[in-house]
Design a protein around this motif. Structure first.
Motif, PDB file in Angstrom:
ATOM      1  N   CYS B 565       0.837  -1.200   0.000  1.00 13.91           N
ATOM      2  CA  CYS B 565       0.000   0.000   0.000  1.00 13.91           C
ATOM      3  C   CYS B 565       0.876   1.256   0.000  1.00 13.91           C
ATOM      4  CB  CYS B 565      -0.928  -0.014   1.211  1.00 13.91           C
ATOM      5  SG  CYS B 565      -2.054  -1.411   1.170  1.00 13.91           S
ATOM      6  N   LYS B 566       0.845   1.911  -1.141  1.00 15.12           N
ATOM      7  CA  LYS B 566       1.810   2.993  -1.383  1.00 15.12           C
ATOM      8  C   LYS B 566       1.838   4.054  -0.301  1.00 15.12           C
ATOM      9  CE  LYS B 566       2.396   2.987  -6.344  1.00 15.12           C
ATOM     10  NZ  LYS B 566       2.192   3.726  -7.577  1.00 15.12           N
ATOM     11  N   ASN B 567       0.660   4.406   0.189  1.00 14.18           N
ATOM     12  CA  ASN B 567       0.627   5.502   1.149  1.00 14.18           C
ATOM     13  C   ASN B 567       1.159   5.119   2.517  1.00 14.18           C
ATOM     14  OD1 ASN B 567      -0.301   7.305  -0.699  1.00 14.18           O
ATOM     15  ND2 ASN B 567      -2.456   6.867  -0.285  1.00 14.18           N
ATOM     16  N   LEU B 568       1.423   3.833   2.712  1.00 15.33           N
ATOM     17  CA  LEU B 568       1.942   3.405   4.013  1.00 15.33           C
ATOM     18  C   LEU B 568       3.390   2.927   3.902  1.00 15.33           C
ATOM     19  CD1 LEU B 568      -1.181   1.472   5.335  1.00 15.33           C
ATOM     20  CD2 LEU B 568      -0.497   3.815   5.806  1.00 15.33           C
ATOM     21  N   VAL B 569       3.981   3.196   2.775  1.00 15.51           N
ATOM     22  CA  VAL B 569       5.330   2.683   2.547  1.00 15.51           C
ATOM     23  C   VAL B 569       6.233   3.847   2.154  1.00 15.51           C
ATOM     24  CG1 VAL B 569       6.682   1.317   0.929  1.00 15.51           C
ATOM     25  CG2 VAL B 569       4.555   0.415   1.805  1.00 15.51           C
ATOM     26  N   SER B 570       7.450   3.834   2.646  1.00 11.33           N
ATOM     27  CA  SER B 570       8.418   4.798   2.118  1.00 11.33           C
ATOM     28  C   SER B 570       9.700   4.048   1.752  1.00 11.33           C
ATOM     29  CB  SER B 570       8.688   5.903   3.129  1.00 11.33           C
ATOM     30  OG  SER B 570       9.081   5.330   4.350  1.00 11.33           O
ATOM     31  N   TYR B 571      10.364   4.575   0.751  1.00 11.63           N
ATOM     32  CA  TYR B 571      11.597   3.937   0.254  1.00 11.63           C
ATOM     33  C   TYR B 571      12.812   4.662   0.835  1.00 11.63           C
ATOM     34  CZ  TYR B 571       8.935   1.191  -3.114  1.00 11.63           C
ATOM     35  OH  TYR B 571       8.073   0.298  -3.691  1.00 11.63           O
ATOM     36  N   PRO B 589      11.726   8.142 -11.978  1.00  8.02           N
ATOM     37  CA  PRO B 589      10.887   9.005 -12.824  1.00  8.02           C
ATOM     38  C   PRO B 589      10.452  10.279 -12.107  1.00  8.02           C
ATOM     39  CG  PRO B 589       9.590   7.165 -12.006  1.00  8.02           C
ATOM     40  CD  PRO B 589      10.970   6.976 -11.467  1.00  8.02           C
ATOM     41  N   GLY B 590      10.677  10.342 -10.805  1.00  6.78           N
ATOM     42  CA  GLY B 590      10.190  11.509 -10.067  1.00  6.78           C
ATOM     43  C   GLY B 590      11.319  12.444  -9.611  1.00  6.78           C
ATOM     44  N   ASP B 591      12.535  12.214 -10.109  1.00  5.52           N
ATOM     45  CA  ASP B 591      13.697  13.006  -9.676  1.00  5.52           C
ATOM     46  C   ASP B 591      13.762  13.120  -8.156  1.00  5.52           C
ATOM     47  OD1 ASP B 591      14.699  13.434 -12.163  1.00  5.52           O
ATOM     48  OD2 ASP B 591      13.519  15.268 -12.500  1.00  5.52           O
ATOM     49  N   ALA B 592      13.493  11.991  -7.489  1.00  9.78           N
ATOM     50  CA  ALA B 592      13.431  12.047  -6.031  1.00  9.78           C
ATOM     51  C   ALA B 592      14.752  11.628  -5.382  1.00  9.78           C
ATOM     52  CB  ALA B 592      12.298  11.159  -5.531  1.00  9.78           C
ATOM     53  N   HIS B 601      23.543   7.650  -1.862  1.00  9.60           N
ATOM     54  CA  HIS B 601      22.456   8.483  -2.354  1.00  9.60           C
ATOM     55  C   HIS B 601      21.335   8.563  -1.321  1.00  9.60           C
ATOM     56  CE1 HIS B 601      24.659   8.490  -5.954  1.00  9.60           C
ATOM     57  NE2 HIS B 601      23.646   8.635  -6.817  1.00  9.60           N
ATOM     58  N   GLU B 602      20.417   9.480  -1.582  1.00 15.87           N
ATOM     59  CA  GLU B 602      19.292   9.654  -0.662  1.00 15.87           C
ATOM     60  C   GLU B 602      17.985   9.802  -1.437  1.00 15.87           C
ATOM     61  OE1 GLU B 602      19.037  12.590   2.472  1.00 15.87           O
ATOM     62  OE2 GLU B 602      21.150  12.152   2.972  1.00 15.87           O
ATOM     63  N   ILE B 603      16.906   9.345  -0.828  1.00 18.29           N
ATOM     64  CA  ILE B 603      15.590   9.492  -1.478  1.00 18.29           C
ATOM     65  C   ILE B 603      14.797  10.578  -0.746  1.00 18.29           C
ATOM     66  CG2 ILE B 603      13.374   8.361  -2.014  1.00 18.29           C
ATOM     67  CD1 ILE B 603      14.875   5.715  -2.199  1.00 18.29           C
ATOM     68  N   ASP B 604      14.310  11.523  -1.529  1.00 16.77           N
ATOM     69  CA  ASP B 604      13.455  12.564  -0.960  1.00 16.77           C
ATOM     70  C   ASP B 604      12.030  11.986  -0.889  1.00 16.77           C
ATOM     71  OD1 ASP B 604      11.838  14.659  -0.373  1.00 16.77           O
ATOM     72  OD2 ASP B 604      12.688  16.040  -1.863  1.00 16.77           O
ATOM     73  N   THR B 605      11.601  11.608   0.305  1.00 14.71           N
ATOM     74  CA  THR B 605      10.300  10.908   0.420  1.00 14.71           C
ATOM     75  C   THR B 605       9.134  11.780  -0.026  1.00 14.71           C
ATOM     76  OG1 THR B 605      10.348  11.486   2.746  1.00 14.71           O
ATOM     77  CG2 THR B 605      10.900   9.220   2.201  1.00 14.71           C
ATOM     78  N   ASP B 621      21.239  -4.176  -3.410  1.00 14.00           N
ATOM     79  CA  ASP B 621      20.161  -4.341  -2.406  1.00 14.00           C
ATOM     80  C   ASP B 621      20.193  -3.254  -1.351  1.00 14.00           C
ATOM     81  OD1 ASP B 621      18.783  -6.417  -3.388  1.00 14.00           O
ATOM     82  OD2 ASP B 621      19.866  -7.974  -2.281  1.00 14.00           O
ATOM     83  N   ALA B 622      20.561  -2.076  -1.769  1.00 10.07           N
ATOM     84  CA  ALA B 622      20.727  -0.992  -0.793  1.00 10.07           C
ATOM     85  C   ALA B 622      19.414  -0.262  -0.519  1.00 10.07           C
ATOM     86  CB  ALA B 622      21.776  -0.005  -1.303  1.00 10.07           C
ATOM     87  N   ILE B 623      18.410  -0.542  -1.349  1.00 10.15           N
ATOM     88  CA  ILE B 623      17.152   0.189  -1.167  1.00 10.15           C
ATOM     89  C   ILE B 623      16.144  -0.706  -0.456  1.00 10.15           C
ATOM     90  CG2 ILE B 623      15.260   1.407  -2.365  1.00 10.15           C
ATOM     91  CD1 ILE B 623      17.340   2.152  -4.501  1.00 10.15           C
TER      92      ILE B 623
END
Lengths: 349, 626
Positions: B565-571, B589-592, B601-605, B621-623
């Motif tokens: 469930c996308k809204n309950l998950v963060s990468y 695709p979202g330049d995040a 690297h870092e992900i902008d949630t 397997d870092a993500i």
């Protein structure tokens, strides 16, 4: 005949009667929204759920055939819970600005919500476009509970078949074919659908000129043609503001577009002629005259014509708006006084 | 019109042809030394089997073998996952994943020289001791093809081949040697129950429609409006063996005294519609449909009616309303169709798979059929396996087979070594079967008792990566979309239920919402007009019953345990594992994703679309999802 017990009252009804019909005999009221007498049960609103002893499921009283020995309960906790649940769902997609609804006070949904204590609406509805294209009435899908009484009336009672459900599921609305505007369809604007509507979804435009509690209902015969449809005129401040079809022998609760929307405005029209008028040959102007003077004049002229050219030169033709009694009198006058069989009327609308 | 004697002649002429098409089949008087059966079912057709068949014919002609080898386009073989498939007899060599380029080699080696090209075979049929028949493989061995017996064996566009397999013999037997009562008794004794989902005893249904005044117009209908997502059992029968349905319907027509049948088939099944039309023309030409069949005085004809795509038209009363030319909406029952059905006349309606069992029950006897399956669910059932399973396809198994057998053995297990979590039977009307019921024998009553239902036979397997709330939502979205809108509980209730589920998967629900959800489910179940609404809450109720913890995790902890469930998950990126290769950043695709080369690297949630592309691209397997 079979015996059925409803809420403790045992009644005898004919084989094939529904539970609803049996309940009527027993004097027990079962709420309905989609039910239309004499039309195949729709059984879609699910308001008339009742419990029959020995049956695992609730059944719809309007469609379920009563069987000999049935013991039916119409007010158990389970039944009331189901009906309230259905009402809550209907209200969850229904505008609640009842104050500005023309049907306020006459709305079956409102009555049932009052009776079953449905107050708050826990969900938000979806706004749908109103069809205001018809000259005489308006369809507001936001007030529609899709009971299909309008559709069944149009298809099975007036047999016009102008409307049906379009779209599917939650998006369903009532409309003419392919979602076209009401005004562009083959609808004849008879308005029987409007009268069948238990809510404010289909309302006559005229309903905006009065509130239901302001009017007095007077049973009369439609003056538009010789069919003799019975209807109630709604009278407010001594003026006719609307009509409602009554269950007369020739119309059985139906009316045509003329009867419903064109049969009474002239009664209170400013231009209506209320006394006989005689044209002054000198000036070419009409002047008001008394009945005796006018009738004497007409009688003398007819007598003169008859004397000069014979009765066959005369004919009597009655307007379709005349009553049967008037048309009868006219042909009598034509045959007896004119001595002519040239008589007819245009009451074939 | 052919006579029964002529039917026997056609059978004798053609039985060698069809008998050749089995393991150790005898050629007899058959013209061709080799038969190449190419699957022309929908699955294989869409992966190019028609072109392969054309190419085979071309190559066979070029090799001068057209008088020795024939190419037959058949119905579905079942193993759709490996399509296009084809079988060459007499070797019973089962080629899978066929490509156009394989054709010349197969022709030159196999058909010309007689050497089976083992590299193109379904590898399970290849052993050290040579090739084995497909019937010895895990997929086919536990199966027992009754309804599907001719699918993948005969040319569905050739009535002679159907007659060669014993086709129309049951009709001949019924019309000449059995009374109406005998037939109903036979069907009743066989224990056959409706394969469309409800499981109503077929014999009883027929019996109900037998009564009434003589001369009353009655109808026989076939429900071929198979609409469950992922189900294609009926389509395969229609595409592979259309005559069996005609024969069975005519038998029912004889029993109840009907002279007209209707097949209501989805317009979305163009191949089935084509083959039905071809078969119909042939059946009329032979006079096995039409006036005075076999000269017995019994007349019966069939017309097709194409559905316009509404799922609800699979419900029997809605189907009849649709055939009548009205908007496909259900009607209240009673009256039941056996009393007042199509056009207000007594009608029986069975689904395709039910019909497909009838002729064989007549020919082989009630005891033969009743000898298969469980006490209350006799015979076999066709399932369409789908979802997270290796052997996606069509299987026919005896009633009483366990889900474990279906998934682990026949279905070849779950891809990528994942764990089984649940299986959905009965599509949007059914429920899930969890691991605790993995070994329950599958039959009508067992499935109902564990909160699911047989349905028409869709079986969708889910693994540990599937979120059960999300699955319930998926099925409910389907019913919301397919509700006809006639009755209040289904029209509005299912929509409201979906909104509650969305609230749960969005992490916005409170614990009270779960109670409201159950209450709403019960309201819809108890008060809806037809089976669509009455069963629509099943996926929710059954997932809630077996996976309550998952629902609670969504509501209380605002977490989706399966990470679906996308809204309950963060990468997130594990800085210690990340080598800064930039692959994730490049593909996002979202330049995040930001980060310098060779730096973690870092992900902008806030910007992250939660598409999961980064995760699939990362080689280290870092993500991870949290």
């Amino acid at each position: 005949m079979i015996k059925v017990t409803i809420d403790g009252i045992t009644v005898e009804v004919e084989q094939g009667s529904t539970i609803l019909e049996a309940a009527k005999v027993a004097g027990v009221e079962i709420p309905t929204l989609c039910y239309l007498k004499d039309v195949t049960p729709e059984a879609s609103c699910r308001m008339c759920m009742v419990e029959i002893e020995g049956m695992p499921k609730l059944v719809t009283a309007c469609s379920f055939p009563a069987a000999d020995g049935n013991v039916v309960h119409t007010r158990t906790e389970r039944v009331v819970k189901a009906r309230r649940g259905v009402l809550e769902l209907l209200m969850s997609n229904h505008k609640t600005d009842c104050f500005s609804c023309p049907q306020n006070g006459m709305c079956k949904l409102q009555d049932l919500c009052f009776e079953y204590g449905v107050k708050d609406v826990p969900f938000e509805g979806v706004e749908k476009a109103i069809d205001d294209s018809n000259k005489f009435f308006t369809y507001d899908p936001n007030l529609c509970i899709l009971c299909h009484r309008c559709v069944n009336t149009c298809q099975k009672r007036t047999c016009r078949g102008s409307i049906d459900t379009t779209q599917r599921g939650f998006k369903s609305v009532i409309s003419p074919a392919f979602g076209m505007d009401w005004a562009d369809s083959n609808c004849e604007s008879c308005g029987n659908c409007v009268q069948a509507c238990p809510t404010g979804a289909l309302t006559m435009k005229k309903q905006k000129t009065y509130r239901h509690w302001d009017v007095e209902k007077v049973l009369t015969t439609c003056p538009h043609c010789a069919t003799g449809c019975q209807y109630y005129v709604y009278v407010k401040d001594n003026r006719v503001v609307d009509v409602e079809a009554a269950d007369g022998p020739s119309n059985r609760g139906l009316l045509c577009v003329k009867g419903r929307s064109a049969s009474f405005d002239f009664a209170q029209c400013d231009e209506r002629i209320t006394t006989p008028l005689i044209k002054d040959r000198e000036t070419g102007e009409f002047r008001e005259a008394g009945w005796d003077e006018a009738l004497d004049l007409v009688a003398s002229k007819f007598t003169e014509l008859k004397k000069t050219y014979g009765g066959q030169a005369l004919a009597g033709f009655a307007c379709s708006r005349s009553t049967n009694e008037d048309i009868y009198m006219l042909q009598k006058m034509t045959r007896v006084a004119f001595e002519s069989n040239n008589t007819d009327n245009c009451a074939r609308v | 019109m052919i006579t029964i004697e002529q039917l026997q002649e056609i059978k004798e002429k053609n039985q060698d042809i069809v008998n050749f098409r089995k393991e150790h089949g005898e050629r007899g008087n058959g013209k061709y030394r080799s038969h190449v059966l190419v699957c022309a079912g929908t699955g294989c057709t869409s992966s190019g089997s028609q072109k392969i068949a054309d190419k085979l014919e071309e190559e066979i002609k070029a090799a001068g073998l057209e008088e020795e080898v024939c190419v037959i386009r058949t119905g579905c073989h079942g193993l759709c996952a490996l399509g296009p498939v084809m079988i060459i007899y007499p070797e019973a060599a089962f080629y899978s994943n066929m490509e156009l380029e394989h054709v010349p080699e197969i022709v030159s080696e196999h058909l010309v020289k007689g050497n089976v090209v083992t590299k193109y075979l379904y590898q399970e049929t290849v052993t050290e001791d040579g090739i084995i028949s497909m019937n010895q493989t895990n997929f086919y061995k536990p199966q027992n093809r009754v309804a599907l017996r001719n699918c993948g064996v005969i040319n569905p566009e050739c009535i002679n081949e159907y007659i060669g397999t014993g086709g129309y013999q049951a009709l001949a037997k019924v019309l000449t040697t059995m009374s109406r009562e005998d037939v109903v008794k036979c069907i009743t004794d066989s224990g056959l129950r409706g394969r469309g989902g409800g499981g109503f005893p077929t014999g009883k249904k027929w019996q109900f429609a037998m009564g009434g005044e003589p001369g009353v117009q009655k109808y026989v209908c076939c429900n071929a409006d198979e609409g469950d997502p992922g189900a294609f059992m009926d389509r395969s029968v229609l595409e592979g063996d259309p005559h069996v349905v005609f024969e069975a319907m005519a038998i029912a027509g004889y029993v109840i005294g009907a002279n007209q049948g209707y097949i209501y088939v989805r317009a979305e099944y163009p191949i089935a519609v084509d083959r039905l039309n071809i078969a119909l023309a042939q059946a009329r030409e032979y006079g096995v449909l039409g006036d005075n069949i076999f000269g017995t005085g019994f007349s019966f004809d069939i017309d097709l009616r194409l559905g316009a795509g509404a799922f609800v038209c699979g419900e029997e009363t809605a189907l009849m309303t649709s055939i009548e030319g009205n908007r496909g909406e259900p009607r209240p029952r009673p009256p039941f169709p056996a009393v007042k059905g199509l056009f207000g006349q007594p009608t029986i309606l069975n689904n395709v798979e039910t019909w497909a069992n009838i002729p064989q029950i007549i020919l082989k006897g009630a005891d033969w059929f009743a000898g298969m399956g469980t006490e209350k669910s006799r015979g076999t059932k066709v399932f369409a396996l789908g979802g997270k399973i290796n052997n996606v396809g069509l299987v026919e198994i005896p009633m009483g087979t366990t889900l474990r057998e279906v998934v682990e053995n026949i279905g070849g297990g779950i891809p990528n070594g994942k764990k089984f979590k649940a299986a959905q039977t009965g599509g949007p009307s059914g429920g899930c079967i969890s691991l605790e019921n993995y070994d329950v024998p599958i039959d009508y009553d067992n499935l109902v008792s564990i909160g699911s239902m047989m349905g028409s036979g869709g079986l969708i397997v889910m693994d540990e990566d599937d979120c059960m709330v999300d699955i319930a939502k998926f099925f409910l979205e389907f019913t919301v979309d397919e509700s006809c809108g006639k009755c209040t509980p289904c029209r509005i209730g299912t929509k409201r239920l979906l909104e509650l589920l969305n609230k749960i998967t969005d992490g916005k629900a409170e614990m009270e919402d779960l109670d409201r959800m159950v209450e709403l489910c019960n309201l819809i179940k108890e008060n809806s007009l037809c089976a669509l609404g009455q069963t629509a809450p099943n996926p929710v109720l059954s997932t809630y019953k077996y996976f309550k913890d998952e629902y609670i995790a969504h509501v209380k902890d605002k977490k989706c345990p399966a990470g679906k469930c996308k809204n309950l998950v963060s990468y997130h990126i594990d800085a210690e594992k990340c080598i800064g290769c930039g692959l994730c950043k490049k593909n996002c695709p979202g330049d995040a994703i930001t980060g310098e080369k060779k730096q973690p690297h870092e992900i902008d949630t806030a910007k992250c679309l939660k598409c999961g592309v980064c995760m699939t691209k990362c080689k280290k397997d870092a993500i991870y999802k949290a």
